[in-house]
Scaffold this active site. Structure first.
Site, PDB file in Angstrom:
ATOM      1  N   ASP A   6      -4.182   4.326  -5.783  1.00 38.99           N
ATOM      2  CA  ASP A   6      -4.444   5.499  -5.174  1.00 38.99           C
ATOM      3  C   ASP A   6      -3.516   6.811  -6.141  1.00 38.99           C
ATOM      4  OD1 ASP A   6      -5.985   4.584  -3.430  1.00 38.99           O
ATOM      5  OD2 ASP A   6      -4.721   4.834  -1.736  1.00 38.99           O
ATOM      6  N   HIS A  40     -13.231   8.188  -8.973  1.00 40.19           N
ATOM      7  CA  HIS A  40     -12.893   8.227  -7.663  1.00 40.19           C
ATOM      8  C   HIS A  40     -12.269   9.263  -7.063  1.00 40.19           C
ATOM      9  CE1 HIS A  40     -12.842   6.375  -3.832  1.00 40.19           C
ATOM     10  NE2 HIS A  40     -11.573   5.818  -3.925  1.00 40.19           N
ATOM     11  N   ASP A  81     -17.568   3.701   0.012  1.00 35.79           N
ATOM     12  CA  ASP A  81     -16.306   3.623   0.688  1.00 35.79           C
ATOM     13  C   ASP A  81     -16.459   3.327   2.057  1.00 35.79           C
ATOM     14  OD1 ASP A  81     -13.408   3.402   1.139  1.00 35.79           O
ATOM     15  OD2 ASP A  81     -13.205   5.108  -0.727  1.00 35.79           O
ATOM     16  N   ARG A  97      -7.781  -4.334  -5.255  1.00 31.88           N
ATOM     17  CA  ARG A  97      -6.222  -3.313  -5.458  1.00 31.88           C
ATOM     18  C   ARG A  97      -5.488  -4.302  -5.346  1.00 31.88           C
ATOM     19  NH1 ARG A  97      -5.028   1.452  -1.636  1.00 31.88           N
ATOM     20  NH2 ARG A  97      -4.493   0.011  -0.003  1.00 31.88           N
ATOM     21  N   ASP A 129     -10.606  -3.541  -1.078  1.00 32.96           N
ATOM     22  CA  ASP A 129      -9.307  -2.608  -1.046  1.00 32.96           C
ATOM     23  C   ASP A 129      -8.520  -3.022   0.271  1.00 32.96           C
ATOM     24  OD1 ASP A 129      -7.765  -0.374  -1.215  1.00 32.96           O
ATOM     25  OD2 ASP A 129      -9.407   0.804  -0.585  1.00 32.96           O
ATOM     26  N   ASP A 136       0.869  -1.222   0.082  1.00 27.51           N
ATOM     27  CA  ASP A 136       0.180   0.049   0.021  1.00 27.51           C
ATOM     28  C   ASP A 136       0.756   1.418  -0.056  1.00 27.51           C
ATOM     29  OD1 ASP A 136      -1.799   2.025   0.449  1.00 27.51           O
ATOM     30  OD2 ASP A 136      -2.572   1.315   2.533  1.00 27.51           O
TER      31      ASP A 136
END
Ligand SMILES: *[C@@H]1O[C@H](CO)[C@@H](O)[C@H](O)[C@H]1NC(C)=O
Ligand SMILES: *[C@@H]1O[C@H](CO)[C@@H](O)[C@H](O)[C@H]1NC(C)=O
Ligand SMILES: *[C@@H]1O[C@H](CO)[C@@H](O)[C@H](O)[C@H]1NC(C)=O
Length: 953
Positions: A627, A685, A439, A611, A552, A307
């Site tokens: 992201d 998004h 979300d 993701r 996610d 991440d």
């Protein structure tokens, strides 16, 4: 989110969580990725150990006297001359021009991890025969056109040949390195090792997996092989060199985190040389160009699902997903290498001059644990490699048609009123959309499978409201589970023992959105089954059939973990997290997709976005590029990132339209909608901190531009759907680099600012601020391309400069193709179900064209189970256009009919008649525009599912 957590910060319960958030808010203002959070190769003990080994003579020797050839494979022992450790090499010739090479320790002191569940079957083998053999080498036939494999004994090396030409060599640079499992020499750690050893024995009997069975079989083999080993060792004159422990072998500290390594060093490495190759691709996910770069002066490409907060562009750093597949391409041949290993992996790429001035690319793979298990896919054409890889890991799941339409997402839509207002906004501004997304804030305190009772008191009413408009919703379900004894999901997972364990055997806990969280062990099939059952309508309260899922943070993200992920010494049954890390997200999406299928009694196709991903993730749904940021560079980067994923099987890819972090200018937002409308997964998004950016908030002109881009997407849905149908059947990427279709045209090899959708649409999005023009390369000598907006005809191959305005989306249809569109755009794709088709027949230089039409119900498996679909060939030749059945044994009733046919590059006929199979014949009205050479046939009016022919006279 940030505000909510500032409030959370007032409570003392989540101090570290708050620190993270305060830091991340600070960082988001000041800078991009904090590189120091993530390891370089130098900071990774195994990577630097392996990279310190320089090319030279390999210390490995193949003991040809141990060679055994069975029907399905060949085995031979490899001896490391330095430490006398024996490895076992297994070679398989697989069906479809593939070779599999496995190398493991002959006698590991305990089993090494072999990746389960990624291969869809045990790949079928073909007979391998010895062509020649002496004491130095063995030559094996691989079939094909004179394909052979040469196994050289000393030093050990493999060469795959076609005639006299080397296609690929293994260990030709002598970088095979296999750290054998060992007992730590000092006594204290020896004790630790034996404790872990006995724990292994205990767990072994409980935990079941495929590789476990393999392991046991290997154990039985052990005794007979032991004898052989002793013999070999006796015969050796030199003594084994004393191996000295190096720092980082038994423990490694990065920042504040110490990785205990009870198993010690276990890394593996192998080099591959590709003579005649200058272009290599693949090994996503990286924010980098399509063509892989030389890693000589810098870090290798890293594959380790992470991440990464505000990732940087043009960088080999690891991102959210990992597919260890590399493609090589030159004008003669495309090949693939699939390195089946789920541990942290680094890949060095070095292109240059090989011997005798032939260009050559050298690739070296380094993984932290597991075994060497590599599939060599020999092509020869790009499509062959896609077919070969698909035969191993499966193809892209055929998604529900509506999921190919437009998705509206934001962190977060605040409450039911907000959802309803946004939904209304789309109708008021006449912009279609199919999915609205919620979300993490929709939940009760980040407890997934729940709703915030104040903000979403009546989820079913909300879903019913969407259903009434034939629209859908996605909620987020992440794999970190709030540790809270009043939360059913948590208490069930805990009581069933489904959490990942920490190194000491307790439940592993880390910090994520809910604060302290546990992480279910998705590698456990029992756990996945239970997770799937949580999507049942009576389990997931407030859910309905039009509610789908977003996974996610499944790298997994652990805010307070090393490199923001899980400790490598955490335990999944008998295995360390180190062994399985890159597989975790794959399993989360697998279990979630399975849950959606089950809740519908096996009837409905799932839609799950993930993701994190691995090889094979294409079987479970869609992937997005994580992201990104509202910057022009990120818009540009969305193209090579999705192209790279498509090359390795994952076709359903998209990037956050508008950029997740930061705030796009209206111009950037419009350009992103225009580009996103032509990428497979099309979702806007935005980060919680950014101002609202629904399409109508930027003035009427920009609203109109965005509306037009989205509408173009909707008109082309039949074409997108057909591409995904093909992708599921063949493994061909939907969004493809130009070289895939023009493999002999060197000019296409490095292009990554334009792409093809299927074979027939070429797209060159505008990705520069203030752009007044783009130059698109139209490939193919003798090929013809038609501008889809003006119908202007251009010849390939040329570099075409195209002036652009804010409304321009440069898209071209290939001459020789027929594309079906639905031009009556409505508020969602489902509303357009029975609408008529308009055919765009783009003639090639010979005046011919071909295309296909695929229709089914758009959402169930009945196309598979009951053959309920229509698949037709459309063909224009000799002045007639006809529709014929490509699948006569299937059937599906459709109300859709052919409303109009536009023939591009046409001449004016005297008359047009329509004949149908029932013998009916009627004349059809037409118009011809001499300026554009477009012939428009008005209202043939024939049903889309029947045989018909239009004659031009
Ligand atoms: C295997 O290679 C041969 C020879 O190059 C080629 O003709 C054939 O199509 C390939 N088969 C597959 C399944 O890729
Ligand atoms: C188009 O431009 C590229 C890059 O500048 C060049 O390599 C190629 O030869 C050009 N092609 C034609 C047909 O002009
Ligand atoms: C339609 O054409 C196919 C051949 O393309 C033929 O097999 C089929 O019988 C035809 N259908 C009808 C209803 O005539």
């Amino acid at each position: 989110m940030i505000i909510a957590n500032v409030v959370n910060c007032l409570f003392p319960f989540f101090p570290r969580m708050c620190l993270y958030l305060v830091l991340s808010v600070f960082l988001s203002i000041t800078q991009a990725v904090d590189r120091s959070n993530f390891k370089t190769c130098d900071q990774s003990a195994f990577c630097s150990r392996q990279r310190a080994l320089k090319p030279g003579q390999s210390s490995y020797r193949a003991l040809l006297e141990t060679l055994e050839l069975s029907d399905s494979h060949l085995t031979v022992q490899l001896l490391n001359n330095n430490n006398k450790v024996l490895l076992l090499l297994e070679l398989y010739r697989l069906q479809g021009n593939m070779t599999r090479v496995k190398i493991n320790e002959l006698k590991p002191i305990k089993p090494r991890y072999e990746v389960p569940d990624v291969l869809i079957t045990d790949p079928p083998t073909e007979l391998m025969s010895v062509v020649a053999q002496d004491e130095h080498r063995v030559v094996l036939s691989l079939g094909g056109e004179d394909w052979r494999l040469i196994l050289s004994a000393q030093p050990f090396r493999l060469d795959i040949m076609e005639g006299p030409q080397v296609l690929l060599s293994l260990n030709s640079r002598g970088l095979l390195a296999f750290e054998q499992l060992r007992i730590r020499k000092d006594t204290i750690s020896h004790k630790i090792s034996s404790t872990v050893g006995s724990m292994w024995d205990k767990i072994k009997s409980v935990f079941s997996s495929k590789s476990q069975t393999d392991t046991e079989e290997a154990g039985e083999k052990e005794d007979t092989e032991k004898h052989d080993k002793e013999k070999v060792s006796e015969g050796e004159e030199e003594e084994a060199e004393e191996e000295v422990d190096q720092p980082g072998m038994w423990e490694e500290t990065f920042k504040t985190h110490t990785d205990t390594k009870p198993n010690g060093p276990s890394s593996i490495s192998l080099d591959f040389s590709l003579p005649g190759v200058e272009h290599v691709y693949g090994i996503p996910e990286h924010a980098d160009g399509l063509r892989l770069k030389n890693t000589d002066g810098g870090d290798p490409y890293r594959l380790y699902n992470l991440d990464v907060f505000q990732y940087e562009l043009f960088n080999p750093m690891a991102l959210y997903g990992a597919v260890p597949v590399l493609l090589s391409h030159n004008t003669h041949r495309t090949m693939g290498l699939f390195w089946l290993n789920a541990a942290e992996t680094w890949v060095d790429v070095s292109s240059g001059q090989g011997s005798s001035e032939v260009p050559q690319t050298d690739v070296r793979w380094i993984s932290e644990s597991g075994i060497i298990d590599v599939f060599i896919m020999l092509g020869p054409r790009p499509n062959d490699v896609f077919t070969q890889y698909a035969s191993l890991t499966g193809t892209q799941a055929f998604p529900p048609l509506s999921s190919l339409a437009y998705h509206q997402c934001r962190w977060n839509y605040n409450d039911q009123e907000d959802v309803s207002a946004v939904d209304q906004g789309f109708d008021e501004h006449d912009i279609p959309y199919d999915f609205i997304w919620l979300d993490i804030e929709h939940t009760d305190g980040k407890r997934y499978f729940t709703w915030d009772n104040n903000k979403f008191p009546q989820p079913k009413d909300m879903l019913q409201g969407l259903l009434d408009k034939r629209r859908k919703m996605v909620t987020i379900v992440d794999p970190h589970i709030k540790v809270d004894s009043s939360y059913k999901i948590h208490t069930e997972i805990r009581s069933r023992g489904y959490y990942i364990k920490n190194k000491d055997g307790g439940d592993y806990e880390g910090w994520c959105w809910p604060g302290n969280a546990g992480y279910p062990d998705f590698t456990n099939p029992e756990m996945r089954k239970w997770w799937a059952s949580m999507f049942a309508y009576d389990q997931y309260e407030g859910s309905m059939g039009n509610l789908y899922t977003w996974n996610d943070m499944n790298e997994p993200s652990v805010f307070n973990g090393p490199e923001v992920t899980m400790h490598k010494d955490a335990l999944h049954g008998p295995w360390e997290h180190r062994d399985i890390h890159n597989l975790y997200g794959f399993y989360v999406q697998m279990a979630t997709a399975e849950g959606q299928i089950q809740r519908s009694g096996g009837l409905e196709r799932p839609f799950v976005l993930t993701r994190a991903f691995f090889a094979g993730s294409q079987r479970y749904g869609a992937v997005w590029t994580g992201d990104n940021a509202a910057e022009w560079g990120h818009l540009k980067m969305s193209i090579p990132m999705c192209l790279s994923l498509g090359l390795v099987g994952i076709s359903f890819c998209g990037a956050d339209v508008g950029g997740f972090f930061k705030t796009p200018s209206a111009e950037l937002l419009v350009r992103w909608y225009q580009a996103g409308a032509y990428q497979p997964f099309f979702r806007a998004h935005a980060h919680l901190d950014t101002p609202r950016r629904e399409p109508w908030l930027f003035g009427p002109d920009n609203t109109a531009l965005i509306r037009e881009a989205v509408r173009q997407r909707y008109t082309l849905l039949p074409y997108w759907y057909l591409q995904f149908y093909h992708s599921q059947r063949t493994g061909q990427p939907v969004m493809r680099p130009l070289w895939v279709e023009y493999p002999e045209d060197i000019a296409t090899f490095s292009i990554d600012d334009e792409f093809l959708i299927g074979r027939d649409l070429l797209v060159h999005p505008v990705t520069d601020e203030g752009s007044s023009g783009v130059t698109a390369y139209l490939p193919g000598n003798g090929e013809v391309w038609y501008d889809v907006h003006t119908f202007q005809r251009h010849d390939g191959a040329q570099n075409l400069s195209i002036p652009v305005t804010m409304s321009s989306i440069p898209v071209f249809q290939r001459g020789g193709s027929i594309i079906c569109r639905k031009n009556r755009v409505r508020r969602s794709s489902s509303c357009m179900e029975n609408d008529p088709y308009t055919l765009y027949v783009a003639l090639d230089s010979q005046g011919n064209a071909e295309g296909e039409l695929y229709i089914d119900d758009g959402h169930t498996f009945k196309h598979e189970t009951d053959k309920q679909f229509i698949h037709r060939r459309l063909s224009f030749t000799g002045n007639s256009l006809s529709s014929s059945d490509l699948s006569p044994d299937s059937q599906f009733p459709t109300a859709s009919w052919v409303e109009q046919v536009n023939i591009l590059g046409a001449q004016k006929p005297d008359a047009v008649t329509l004949t149908t199979t029932d013998g009916g014949e009627s004349s059809v009205g037409f118009e011809f525009d001499p300026d554009t050479a477009v012939l428009t046939l008005r209202k043939p009016g024939v049903n889309a599912g029947v045989n018909w022919t239009l004659h031009l006279r």
